[in-house]
Design a protein around this motif. Structure first.
Motif, PDB file in Angstrom:
ATOM      1  N   ILE C 180       0.843  -1.198   0.000  1.00  0.00           N
ATOM      2  CA  ILE C 180       0.000   0.000   0.000  1.00  0.00           C
ATOM      3  C   ILE C 180       0.875   1.243   0.000  1.00  0.00           C
ATOM      4  N   GLY C 181       1.942   1.200   0.791  1.00  0.00           N
ATOM      5  CA  GLY C 181       2.847   2.350   0.860  1.00  0.00           C
ATOM      6  C   GLY C 181       3.460   2.661  -0.492  1.00  0.00           C
ATOM      7  N   MET C 182       3.864   1.617  -1.210  1.00  0.00           N
ATOM      8  CA  MET C 182       4.485   1.850  -2.517  1.00  0.00           C
ATOM      9  C   MET C 182       3.476   2.384  -3.507  1.00  0.00           C
ATOM     10  N   MET C 183       2.231   1.889  -3.405  1.00  0.00           N
ATOM     11  CA  MET C 183       1.203   2.437  -4.297  1.00  0.00           C
ATOM     12  C   MET C 183       0.969   3.916  -3.964  1.00  0.00           C
ATOM     13  N   TYR C 184       1.017   4.239  -2.688  1.00  0.00           N
ATOM     14  CA  TYR C 184       0.842   5.631  -2.291  1.00  0.00           C
ATOM     15  C   TYR C 184       1.974   6.490  -2.837  1.00  0.00           C
ATOM     16  N   LEU C 185       3.187   5.918  -2.805  1.00  0.00           N
ATOM     17  CA  LEU C 185       4.332   6.646  -3.357  1.00  0.00           C
ATOM     18  C   LEU C 185       4.104   7.012  -4.809  1.00  0.00           C
ATOM     19  N   GLU C 186       3.541   6.058  -5.564  1.00  0.00           N
ATOM     20  CA  GLU C 186       3.417   6.278  -7.002  1.00  0.00           C
ATOM     21  C   GLU C 186       2.199   7.110  -7.355  1.00  0.00           C
ATOM     22  N   THR C 187       1.142   7.060  -6.526  1.00  0.00           N
ATOM     23  CA  THR C 187      -0.072   7.758  -6.941  1.00  0.00           C
ATOM     24  C   THR C 187      -0.435   8.927  -6.041  1.00  0.00           C
ATOM     25  N   GLY C 188       0.065   8.931  -4.811  1.00  0.00           N
ATOM     26  CA  GLY C 188      -0.239  10.024  -3.910  1.00  0.00           C
ATOM     27  C   GLY C 188      -1.620   9.953  -3.302  1.00  0.00           C
ATOM     28  N   THR C 189      -2.298   8.826  -3.419  1.00  0.00           N
ATOM     29  CA  THR C 189      -3.629   8.735  -2.848  1.00  0.00           C
ATOM     30  C   THR C 189      -3.850   7.362  -2.272  1.00  0.00           C
ATOM     31  N   LEU C 190      -4.823   7.265  -1.363  1.00  0.00           N
ATOM     32  CA  LEU C 190      -5.135   5.962  -0.789  1.00  0.00           C
ATOM     33  C   LEU C 190      -6.517   5.465  -1.181  1.00  0.00           C
ATOM     34  N   ASN C 191      -7.281   6.310  -1.847  1.00  0.00           N
ATOM     35  CA  ASN C 191      -8.624   5.904  -2.227  1.00  0.00           C
ATOM     36  C   ASN C 191      -8.547   4.952  -3.407  1.00  0.00           C
ATOM     37  N   MET C 192      -9.279   3.849  -3.339  1.00  0.00           N
ATOM     38  CA  MET C 192      -9.131   2.790  -4.345  1.00  0.00           C
ATOM     39  C   MET C 192      -9.458   3.266  -5.749  1.00  0.00           C
ATOM     40  N   VAL C 193     -10.544   3.993  -5.877  1.00  0.00           N
ATOM     41  CA  VAL C 193     -10.921   4.444  -7.225  1.00  0.00           C
ATOM     42  C   VAL C 193      -9.859   5.385  -7.772  1.00  0.00           C
ATOM     43  N   ASP C 194      -9.361   6.236  -6.882  1.00  0.00           N
ATOM     44  CA  ASP C 194      -8.348   7.185  -7.303  1.00  0.00           C
ATOM     45  C   ASP C 194      -7.068   6.476  -7.715  1.00  0.00           C
ATOM     46  N   ILE C 195      -6.685   5.472  -6.910  1.00  0.00           N
ATOM     47  CA  ILE C 195      -5.487   4.711  -7.258  1.00  0.00           C
ATOM     48  C   ILE C 195      -5.677   4.080  -8.630  1.00  0.00           C
ATOM     49  N   ALA C 196      -6.875   3.508  -8.841  1.00  0.00           N
ATOM     50  CA  ALA C 196      -7.126   2.857 -10.128  1.00  0.00           C
ATOM     51  C   ALA C 196      -6.984   3.830 -11.273  1.00  0.00           C
ATOM     52  N   ASN C 197      -7.369   5.074 -11.063  1.00  0.00           N
ATOM     53  CA  ASN C 197      -7.243   6.067 -12.128  1.00  0.00           C
ATOM     54  C   ASN C 197      -5.807   6.499 -12.345  1.00  0.00           C
ATOM     55  N   ARG C 198      -5.041   6.587 -11.255  1.00  0.00           N
ATOM     56  CA  ARG C 198      -3.694   7.161 -11.384  1.00  0.00           C
ATOM     57  C   ARG C 198      -2.608   6.134 -11.632  1.00  0.00           C
ATOM     58  N   LEU C 199      -2.850   4.902 -11.236  1.00  0.00           N
ATOM     59  CA  LEU C 199      -1.793   3.909 -11.351  1.00  0.00           C
ATOM     60  C   LEU C 199      -1.339   3.668 -12.790  1.00  0.00           C
ATOM     61  N   PRO C 200      -2.263   3.660 -13.763  1.00  0.00           N
ATOM     62  CA  PRO C 200      -1.815   3.435 -15.147  1.00  0.00           C
ATOM     63  C   PRO C 200      -0.706   4.378 -15.600  1.00  0.00           C
ATOM     64  N   LEU C 201      -0.674   5.598 -15.026  1.00  0.00           N
ATOM     65  CA  LEU C 201       0.375   6.531 -15.431  1.00  0.00           C
ATOM     66  C   LEU C 201       1.737   6.042 -14.983  1.00  0.00           C
ATOM     67  N   ALA C 202       1.741   5.178 -13.965  1.00  0.00           N
ATOM     68  CA  ALA C 202       3.031   4.757 -13.402  1.00  0.00           C
ATOM     69  C   ALA C 202       3.371   3.333 -13.749  1.00  0.00           C
ATOM     70  N   TYR C 203       2.648   2.726 -14.692  1.00  0.00           N
ATOM     71  CA  TYR C 203       2.823   1.303 -14.969  1.00  0.00           C
ATOM     72  C   TYR C 203       4.258   0.906 -15.223  1.00  0.00           C
ATOM     73  N   GLY C 204       5.024   1.776 -15.876  1.00  0.00           N
ATOM     74  CA  GLY C 204       6.368   1.356 -16.229  1.00  0.00           C
ATOM     75  C   GLY C 204       7.305   1.234 -15.048  1.00  0.00           C
ATOM     76  N   SER C 205       6.989   1.882 -13.940  1.00  0.00           N
ATOM     77  CA  SER C 205       7.985   1.981 -12.875  1.00  0.00           C
ATOM     78  C   SER C 205       8.093   0.686 -12.091  1.00  0.00           C
ATOM     79  N   ARG C 206       9.281   0.478 -11.553  1.00  0.00           N
ATOM     80  CA  ARG C 206       9.528  -0.739 -10.801  1.00  0.00           C
ATOM     81  C   ARG C 206       8.773  -0.739  -9.478  1.00  0.00           C
ATOM     82  N   THR C 207       8.500   0.472  -8.970  1.00  0.00           N
ATOM     83  CA  THR C 207       7.795   0.534  -7.679  1.00  0.00           C
ATOM     84  C   THR C 207       6.447  -0.144  -7.765  1.00  0.00           C
ATOM     85  N   VAL C 208       5.761   0.094  -8.887  1.00  0.00           N
ATOM     86  CA  VAL C 208       4.430  -0.493  -9.033  1.00  0.00           C
ATOM     87  C   VAL C 208       4.537  -2.003  -9.074  1.00  0.00           C
ATOM     88  N   LEU C 209       5.555  -2.478  -9.793  1.00  0.00           N
ATOM     89  CA  LEU C 209       5.759  -3.917  -9.883  1.00  0.00           C
ATOM     90  C   LEU C 209       5.987  -4.521  -8.501  1.00  0.00           C
TER      91      LEU C 209
END
Lengths: 509, 120, 491
Positions: C180-209
């Motif tokens: 969860i912390g790493m997802m927060y690092l990449e998206t800056g939010t903890l809300n699930m819908v928001d994460i779902a919207n913002r995570l695609p922008l960070a797909y390439g990064s190793r943090t998401v992986l």
């Protein structure tokens, strides 16, 4: 022929209360189940005389047969009554639709339930069996399941009742509760469930997923979706998945189940369970694959060979068996392959032969098993070599045995002659001359393993000294039943038209 | 230079591995719990360290001025919860250890396995 | 009132747990918790109906708007899982009212119910929340209360089982926290819908992986995916009987829900299955779970352990359904959530009745029980048939969807393997059935049929396996809609 037919239909539809066909379907399947419930509630066996439970059983058998017979009229006239219950999965409902083959099987199963019940009263009393209530309850449920299979409209319904039949007959097979019975039950359940789950269910899902339907239709549902090796594989999955048809190598459950009481062996393994198996094979070949599809692509030739092999091999094994029930069991395996062969030849005549053989073999085999049980009750003998001269003590039983043996062998004036005749015709139609040879050879083998028993019984002196000779027959209920079924073999030869008509209508919806 | 600048991540990784190693390698149940605590602390440090913004100050709005760069307070808040969770877990674990000591007479895993005849 | 229902779903059992601490009387606390669980079931049903009629419910805690505030977001998937949890707790809590088989010292029963209600509130909270960190919080609430519940078993091994579960569960929970912390690092939010919207922008990064890896392993530990399943057999075997029934039917289901949320809502099926090719890992593990679980079950002498290994095998089916990433596959996995909850809950309740009668869980001690406890044993046979997958029972429905999904993808060997493993279930179920019905019972004991208060909940669940095996619209129908909704554009 037509005048006779319409007279019969008229007679059938007029007696009894006015019920619509779909109600009749529901009632036919429900009456054995309701009967089972009533039997369970009444409970308690009573060695002396006849008790309420037996009366309820007989009433249930008569009512069920009555409903099924009432359905026969419309079916012979060309109607196809149907009943649809709820949907289990999207697009798949528990539904029933009666066609001639199903009608034939239903008549056989429900009809022969009557003499079997009466026979069971005598046998269970005479043999002092325990747990009689459980016995009659499971019996009734099994008949219900058999009728469900007979009337099924799609593969899902058939599969559901098929599995119900397996599980409801398990307590019957393991009735004795002994170590041997439990082992037999394990083999029974193991082989049947293994084949039905691993092969049959796979075939059903594959068919559903490829063709989008599971309904039984004349002309089949797979043509156009399956071809060459996939079609052969699907056919193999279906046929080997129907473990109840006892095709080798999945036949071991049948001799193992002989440890059950003889009425169980008689009805279930000579009539209902194994007939459900070959009925399923016939139905799948005609209504899922379609005869033209199979002959066009020559997809079922391998099945002719497998069936032919089972035919001969089982007969040969039967020759080696001294235990009467074991010999009859292998005889059944062999006879079942007749029907599978009829299905595999995939010509109109061979299908007729297969359908007729369901009827003829049922009547003949049930008589043979009844006799075996009568001999066991009256004289406690199970090995054929002990049965020398037993014809003196049990003339009626052995006479019935003789009649039924002739029917199984296929000699006129017994019913078996008709079915053998049509099977040979069917093989000729399909230009499978090897199969004609196989059929003839197996008839000879039948003579070899059945007639010596009769000859032994009548023409040899008894091996032991009987105290106070004279006739020492089985209980009257047993003898009456086996004489009735033996007589039916004769009747079926003289008046085969009813079933012949039904069989000839198979494939036309 | 980048690698040395990420020293906080290195601290997190080292603590996490130490914690996990203790949990796996030490037989004494109390030591396992200590390892677990160290492991959880490393995660807390991870979160808190991500809250720091370059050139940021404490996230308290002073009188008058608003044009300041603040560090992110959210990870700290989350970690308050995590600390509480960690404490509850440790307390529960220690309570279990006390009960195990009463029931078995030992808190060494190998001795417990010998008593039970199996690894639980 | 109606708008506050999402909050009440969690708040009700949470505060009732605290109230239970004050109610010292054992019967009163029992009845109170039963009433609360029925209340939760009512709320869950209302929520499901509302979602089916009006769509997604979004509840803002404290009036704070997401993504800043914590949001409870109920779509069809949550509502479905809420029903499962509420239903099981409503049936298990009244089980055996008046009869006690726990190891709790006299005078402390209210503590059991307090922990039970906390567990329920934790499970409901995980399911209902729309905030990632909230999931972690409720997960820990659930875990802590389940450690305590398991430790209340009679056998002292329950303590060790609870401890092992604690260690593994905490590692798992902490992994989830890292994720969860790493997802927060990449998206800056903890809300699930928001994460779902913002995570695609960070797909390439190793943090998401890495975030995905930590989340999967963490949830995998809680879900007892093979090979992270070590805690489950011991925890289920040594826990008190009703606790086993409850946990077997709910805890893993909710963990599965979390996995589905992570894969399909947060990260998106396309990324997980097409880019990361996650199914290449998950399918072999699921198959191993299915076979190894069933095989080990065959050799068990303790019946609870047998069912526990059977559960591991069934969890393999669920993850297999998930890894197909097709509508039929996901429907199969989701409908198996419901079906398995019914089956295992019912079977463990049967075992609880048996434990009450003969005070043993060893299969050898259960010889001949079929005659002494006919209704209870009939329930076991039916539940067993459902595990095998006999048509007419719920087990068949799950298997059907899974095999259809396998054939759709052209993975014929997997279809065959699914069916073969059902056959393994026949072996371990029938071994036990034979012992129940075909052996002579131990002569000296007088064994009676279970009391009604035990028979009724058992038969509610087992009857459910028959009913929902034929009437599948509420289970498979809803699961199908959920699968459709989750997979969006994917075929």
């Amino acid at each position: 022929m037509d005048g006779w037919r319409s007279w019969f239909c008229g007679k059938l539809s007029s007696w009894g209360p006015p019920l619509t066909p779909d109600q009749l379907i529901a009632l036919s399947i429900l009456s054995p189940a309701v009967g089972a419930l009533a039997i369970a509630l009444i409970g308690r066996n009573n060695d002396a005389g006849y008790n309420p439970r037996d009366i309820v059983t007989v009433i249930a058998t008569l009512i069920t047969f009555g409903f099924v017979v009432k359905l026969a009229g419309p079916v012979v006239a060309g109607d196809r009554p149907e009943l649809s219950l709820f949907e289990v999965l999207p697009g798949l409902a528990i539904a029933f639709k009666i066609e001639p083959l199903g009608m034939l099987f239903a008549l056989v199963a429900s009809g022969l339930w009557i003499p079997t019940s009466i026979y069971s009263f005598g046998y269970m009393r005479g043999h002092h069996e325990r747990h009689q209530t459980r016995f009659f309850v499971c019996f009734a449920i099994a008949i219900s399941a058999a009728l469900g299979i007979a009337f099924a409209r799609n593969l899902l319904t058939l599969f559901l009742f098929y599995e119900l039949l397996t599980f409801s007959t398990y307590p019957l097979v393991t009735h004795a509760g002994s170590g041997k019975a439990v082992k037999a039950g394990r083999s029974y359940l193991g082989i049947l469930i293994f084949t039905s789950v691993s092969f049959l269910l796979l075939a059903i899902v594959w068919t559903w997923q490829t063709t989008g339907t599971l309904e039984f239709r004349p002309g089949g549902i797979v043509s156009g979706h399956f071809e060459s090796s996939r079609a052969i594989l699907l056919l193999a999955l279906f046929v080997f998945g129907t473990g109840k048809a006892a095709l080798m190598p999945f036949h071991r459950w049948l001799p193992a189940a002989m440890v059950a009481p003889t009425p169980v062996s008689a009805l279930l393994h000579a009539v209902a369970v194994v007939k459900a198996g070959v009925f399923t094979v016939l139905k799948i070949i005609v209504y899922v694959f379609g005869i033209e599809f199979l002959t066009d692509g020559n997809y079922a030739l391998w099945l002719c060979y497998v069936a032919g092999f089972t035919l001969i091999a089982a007969s040969l094994v039967a020759l080696t068996k001294d235990n009467l029930k074991a010999r009859l069991a292998y005889s059944t395996i062999s006879q079942l392959s007749y029907i599978v062969l009829g299905a595999a030849l995939a010509t109109k005549t061979s299908i007729v032969g297969g359908g007729m053989h369901i009827v003829m073999h049922a009547a003949g085999k049930i008589t043979l098993f009844f006799c075996a049980g009568a001999i066991m009750v009256a004289s406690h003998k199970t090995e054929i070599s002990d049965m020398k001269g037993i014809g003196r003590q049990m003339p009626f039983t052995m006479f019935a045995f003789f009649i039924a043996s002739l029917s199984i062998i296929g000699l006129p004036p017994l019913g078996g002659a008709w079915s053998k005749w049509y099977l040979i015709l069917g093989a000729l139609d399909a230009q499978q001359f090897l199969m004609v040879g196989v059929l003839i050879v197996s008839s000879l083998l039948n003579i070899a393993y059945l007639l010596p028993i009769v000859v032994n019984a009548f023409f040899f002196p008894t091996t032991e000294v009987e105290i106070g000779g004279g006739i020492k027959e089985a209980p009257i209920a047993c003898v009456a039943s086996l004489l009735v079924t033996a007589f039916s073999c004769l009747i079926l030869f003289l008046y085969p038209d009813f079933f012949l008509n039904l069989a000839q209508m198979i494939g036309e919806f | 230079m980048q690698w040395l600048g990420l020293w906080h991540y290195w601290a997190v990784i080292i603590l996490m591995m130490i914690g996990l190693y203790i949990v796996i390698a030490r037989d004494n149940l109390v030591k396992k719990v200590m390892g677990l605590s160290i492991f959880q602390v490393s995660v807390i440090m991870f979160y808190v360290s991500t809250g720091k913004v370059e050139g940021g100050t404490a996230p308290i709005i002073p009188e008058g001025g608003h044009d300041l760069v603040y560090s992110n307070p959210l990870p700290h808040v989350l970690m308050l919860t995590a600390i509480v969770v960690g404490i509850s877990t440790t307390a529960l674990a220690l309570a279990l250890i006390v009960r195990i000591q009463e029931a078995y007479g030992t808190v060494e895993d190998d001795e417990l396995n010998a008593i039970d005849g199996a690894a639980l | 009132m109606m708008e506050q229902l999402p909050a009440l779903q969690v708040v009700l059992p949470l505060f009732s747990a605290l109230l239970c601490l004050l109610i010292r009387n054992k019967t009163a606390s029992r009845l109170f918790s039963v009433a609360v669980s029925w209340g939760c079931l009512a709320i869950a049903l209302i929520l499901l109906r509302t979602v089916q009629e009006t769509g997604i419910i979004s509840y803002h805690f404290g009036g704070w708007f997401p993504p800043l505030g914590i949001e409870y977001r109920i779509d069809l998937l949550n509502a479905y899982v809420l029903i499962i949890v509420a239903m099981i707790s409503a049936v298990v809590l009244p089980f055996g009212v008046g009869h006690w088989g726990l190891s709790i010292p006299e005078g402390r029963e209210y503590l059991f119910f307090c922990a039970f209600l906390l567990c329920i509130s934790g499970l409901l909270g995980i399911t209902i929340t729309g905030d990632a960190f909230n999931v972690f919080v409720f997960l820990e609430i659930t875990s802590l209360s389940s450690y305590a519940l398991i430790a209340m078993g009679r056998n002292r091994r329950a303590l060790r089982a609870a401890f092992t579960y604690l260690v593994m569960g905490t590692v798992g929970g902490t992994f989830i926290l890292i994720g969860i912390g790493m997802m927060y690092l990449e998206t800056g939010t903890l809300n699930m819908v928001d994460i779902a919207n913002r995570l695609p922008l960070a797909y390439g990064s190793r943090t998401v992986l890495v975030a995905f890896a930590f989340l999967t392993v963490g949830v995998g530990i809680k879900l007892a995916v093979f090979p992270l399943h070590h805690w489950l057999p011991n925890a289920y075997s040594y826990a008190p009987a009703t606790v086993s029934a409850f946990l077997a039917a709910t805890a893993t289901k909710v963990s599965y829900y979390v996995l589905v949320r992570v894969i399909f809502t947060l990260f998106g099926a396309a990324y997980i299955f097409e880019t990361l090719r996650f199914h290449v890992l998950l399918i072999p593990l699921s198959l191993l779970a299915m076979f190894i679980g069933s095989t080990v079950a065959i050799y068990q002498t303790n019946i609870k352990r047998l069912l526990a290994y059977s559960s591991i095998s069934q969890i393999g089916y669920m993850t297999l359904g998930l890894s197909f990433a097709s509508i039929n596959g996901l429907t199969g996995g989701l409908v198996h959530l419901f079906n398995h909850a019914l089956m295992k809950g019912g079977l463990f309740l049967v075992l609880a009745s048996v434990m009450h009668s003969i005070a043993s869980n060893e299969i050898d001690d259960m010889r001949g029980l079929g005659r002494k406890m006919p209704f209870t044993m009939a329930a076991f046979v039916l539940g067993g048939l459902s595990l095998i997958g006999v048509p007419g029972t719920v087990g068949f429905i799950s298997k059907w969807y899974l095999v259809v999904a396998a054939l759709e993808k052209g993975w014929y060997p997997i279809a065959v393997l699914i069916l073969l493993s059902s056959f393994l279930a026949v072996i371990y179920i029938w071994r036990v059935v034979e012992i129940f019905f075909f052996r002579e019972p131990a002569a000296e004991k007088s064994i009676k049929e279970a009391p009604l208060s035990m028979l009724i909940p058992t038969w509610i669940l087992i009857g459910g396996t028959l009913f929902f095996g034929l009437q599948t619209e509420w289970t498979a129908g809803v699961a199908g809609s959920v699968a459709n909704f989750l997979l969006g554009g994917l075929p």
